[in-house]
Design an enzyme around this catalytic site. Structure first.
Site, PDB file in Angstrom:
ATOM      1  N   LYS A  73       0.808  -1.225   0.000  1.00  0.00           N
ATOM      2  CA  LYS A  73       0.000   0.000   0.000  1.00  0.00           C
ATOM      3  C   LYS A  73       0.842   1.277   0.000  1.00  0.00           C
ATOM      4  CE  LYS A  73      -4.153  -1.942   2.115  1.00  0.00           C
ATOM      5  NZ  LYS A  73      -5.088  -1.953   3.253  1.00  0.00           N
ATOM      6  N   ASP A 109      -9.688   2.604   2.252  1.00  0.00           N
ATOM      7  CA  ASP A 109      -9.712   2.144   3.648  1.00  0.00           C
ATOM      8  C   ASP A 109     -10.113   3.313   4.545  1.00  0.00           C
ATOM      9  OD1 ASP A 109      -8.774  -0.499   3.150  1.00  0.00           O
ATOM     10  OD2 ASP A 109      -6.736   0.281   2.982  1.00  0.00           O
TER      11      ASP A 109
END
Ligand code: NAD
Length: 282
Positions: A73, A109
């Site tokens: 990420k 997220d």
């Protein structure tokens, strides 16, 4: 917009993820051709440090987008042409769109936690929030809590340096500094002064049973959000309900990261309630 969508989930150990099923069911429900496949770097024998090449191949092989997860990420960012400001602030991307103008990164997220939180705990008092767990997920949660208007945030982690680093990063990237770090043994003094607590450690998952902190600190006017979602009903949430506290389970974040990614990928508006019902049957 495209008439069909080909999407991948890139990371290590992504095989058991529920995200592909969530996306494809919503695609079917909306009547669009939507194929979403895990691309497990471990199973494929591809080192995660080759994420840049994986993006090049995915784009070349006709993928429209990929979700990116552990451990790529952060490392994916240097390979992108543009990064959405929220994701850039966070320094983490979990969604990459392959567009005519290049590869663009987003982070659903953090937006997903925020959307799930507003939906599931709409009356939560954000005056004084404690975050337990300063890892990757906790970082996305912390950014969301500050965007939602948390007045004072205290970050706690067994690894006190990690809590301190996150508090410093948050202070530097949000205009009004209102973030502290505290050592784990300060929780008995902190929680009685707090309005809510978010739990973001792996404690409560099947492999790490139990509760991360002393459940006798829970009380009716302290809301409790857990981001663990396997199982959905963790020992922490059970103890919080028994104490009379308002609770939010980790399914909200898990669903809304997919809701937000689906919307970015397709340009369509997914039905969040339908995706929630489907997720809770998986
Ligand atoms: P991570 O390993 O990056 O971070 C976990 C952090 O918790 C570490 O900093 C560790 O020191 C700390 N920690 C561990 N046990 C602790 C304890 N008892 N008390 C205080 N701190 C403790 O993990 P992560 O990627 O941040 O994920 C954490 C958990 O969040 C996962 O296990 C998963 O259950 C959950 N998660 C949920 C979603 C969702 O969509 N709901 C998304 C991502 C992660």
């Amino acid at each position: 917009s495209a008439t069909s969508h080909l999407v991948g989930l890139v990371g290590t150990g992504v095989g058991p993820s529920l995200t592909p099923a969530m996306h494809m069911a919503e695609g079917r429900a909306l009547g669009v051709d939507y194929l979403y496949r895990p691309i497990d770097l471990t199973a494929a024998g591809i080192s995660p440090d080759r994420i840049g090449e994986v993006l090049t191949w995915a784009r070349a092989l006709g993928f429209d987008a990929v979700n990116v997860t552990h451990p790529c990420k952060q490392s994916v960012i240097e390979h992108l042409d543009r990064v959405d400001p929220v994701a850039a602030t966070l320094g983490a991307v979990n969604t990459v769109l392959f567009t005519a103008d290049g590869d663009v990164g987003y982070n659903t997220d953090t937006t997903g936690f925020a959307h799930g939180f507003v939906e599931g705990l709409p009356d939560a008092d954000l005056a004084d929030v404690v975050l337990v767990g300063a890892g990757g997920a906790g970082t996305a949660v912390a950014d969301a809590l500050l965007r939602l208007g948390t007045a004072h945030l205290t970050v706690v982690d067994l690894d006190v340096d990690r809590a301190g680093d996150l508090a410093r990063d948050l202070t530097s990237r949000h205009p009004i500094p209102r973030v502290d770090a505290a050592s784990f043994d300060k929780l008995p003094a902190l929680l009685p002064e707090s309005t809510g607590v978010v739990h973001a450690t792996p404690t409560g998952m099947a492999e790490h049973p139990g509760i991360a902190f002393d459940a006798s600190l829970l009380r009716p006017d302290l809301w409790v959000a857990d981001i663990v979602y396997r199982p959905l009903d963790t020992a922490l949430l059970q103890a919080a309900r028994a104490a009379g506290a308002a609770t939010l389970d980790g399914g909200h974040m898990a669903v809304y990261q997919a809701v937000d990614a689906f919307a970015l990928i397709t340009g369509l508006r997914p039905d969040a309630d339908r995706m929630t019902r489907h997720f809770r049957q998986l």
